[in-house]
Motif scaffolding. Structure first.
Motif: not given
Length: 264
Positions: A149-175
């Motif tokens: 809904r974009k009712k909260v900050p959607v940035s990746v900064w200001a966070r600690l993120i477990r790296l395997c969420l990216y790796v195991d689920n093939a999530i990456q920003p589209i170049e």
């Protein structure tokens, strides 16, 4: 291990303050850390600043110099080279409180969270500031819906993120998509998270005085990139709970109105 990723493009004016805050924040942290400072083909003196800090902190800072590929490309580069179990993105024109990393790590350990979020101080022109708050979420689904809904900050900064969420689920920003690239990432990351947590401290400082940043400009091309991110999310959530699509449609309507106003 924690990997901090710092994308750099023509931010020599702000970069020293950013790196100083990161280095001082890590002095309170007992776990092994690395700071990946990635110069994305800057045309100013950012590379000289990076080399200075690399020489002064060779055990902490890993410096990379690559041809310009845009924000999504440099973030993917950082994800590919990160060695930590957790990652933290910090934009090179921003800075952090000296206890940010310590508090995020302590909250993660206490709650066994995959994603930990803190509040943000937004710096505006003429010295004005305000605090951007992140709610205390009870479930990852609740956080995902709020992000869509974009009712909260959607940035990746200001966070600690477990790296395997990216790796195991093939999530990456589209170049090639350098506007709203965080929006296409965060709802997918929280969808796969088992537990999320927020701390009620404003520990990240977001600089809105940099007139060269993506968020400070408007063009039809950048507006198109936002809609490409929306389309990606629509495809991802299409066969999942209808609540996700409803939340995304709410955001889509607001984006259309906002871009019409900016265009005019």
């Amino acid at each position: 291990m924690l990997s901090i990723i710092v994308p750099v493009y023509n931010t020599e004016k702000y970069l020293a303050k950013c790196l100083d805050s990161i280095i001082q924040a890590l002095e309170k942290v007992e776990i092994k850390t690395e700071v990946l400072v990635i110069n994305d083909g800057s045309t100013d003196n950012s590379k000289i600043v990076i080399e200075k800090y690399k020489n002064e902190h060779p055990q902490l800072i890993a410096a990379y110099d690559k041809p310009n590929g845009g924000l999504s490309d440099v973030k993917n580069f950082g994800l590919d080279h990160a060695k930590g179990e957790f990652i933290s993105f910090i934009d090179s024109d921003d800075f952090v409180e000296l206890d940010m990393t310590e508090k995020l790590i302590n909250a993660q350990r206490k709650n066994d969270a995959d994603i930990v979020t803190c509040n943000t101080v937004v710096h505006l022109p003429k010295g004005k500031t305000y605090t951007m708050f992140s709610p205390i979420y009870t479930t990852p689904k609740e956080m995902t819906l709020q992000l869509l809904r974009k009712k909260v900050p959607v940035s990746v900064w200001a966070r600690l993120i477990r790296l395997c969420l990216y790796v195991d689920n093939a999530i990456q920003p589209i170049e090639g998509i350098n506007n709203a690239e965080d929006y296409q990432q965060m709802p997918r990351l929280t969808f796969y998270a088992q537990k999320v947590y927020s701390i009620n401290d404003a520990l990240y400082h977001y600089n809105c005085t940099n007139i060269n940043s993506y968020t400070a400009t408007y063009s039809p091309k950048l507006a198109e990139q936002v809609m490409l991110s929306v389309n990606l999310l629509e495809s991802f959530f299409q066969n999942k709970d209808i609540e996700y699509i409803d939340a995304l449609n709410f955001s889509k309507a607001e984006i259309y109105v906002r871009d019409m106003v900016k265009c005019c």
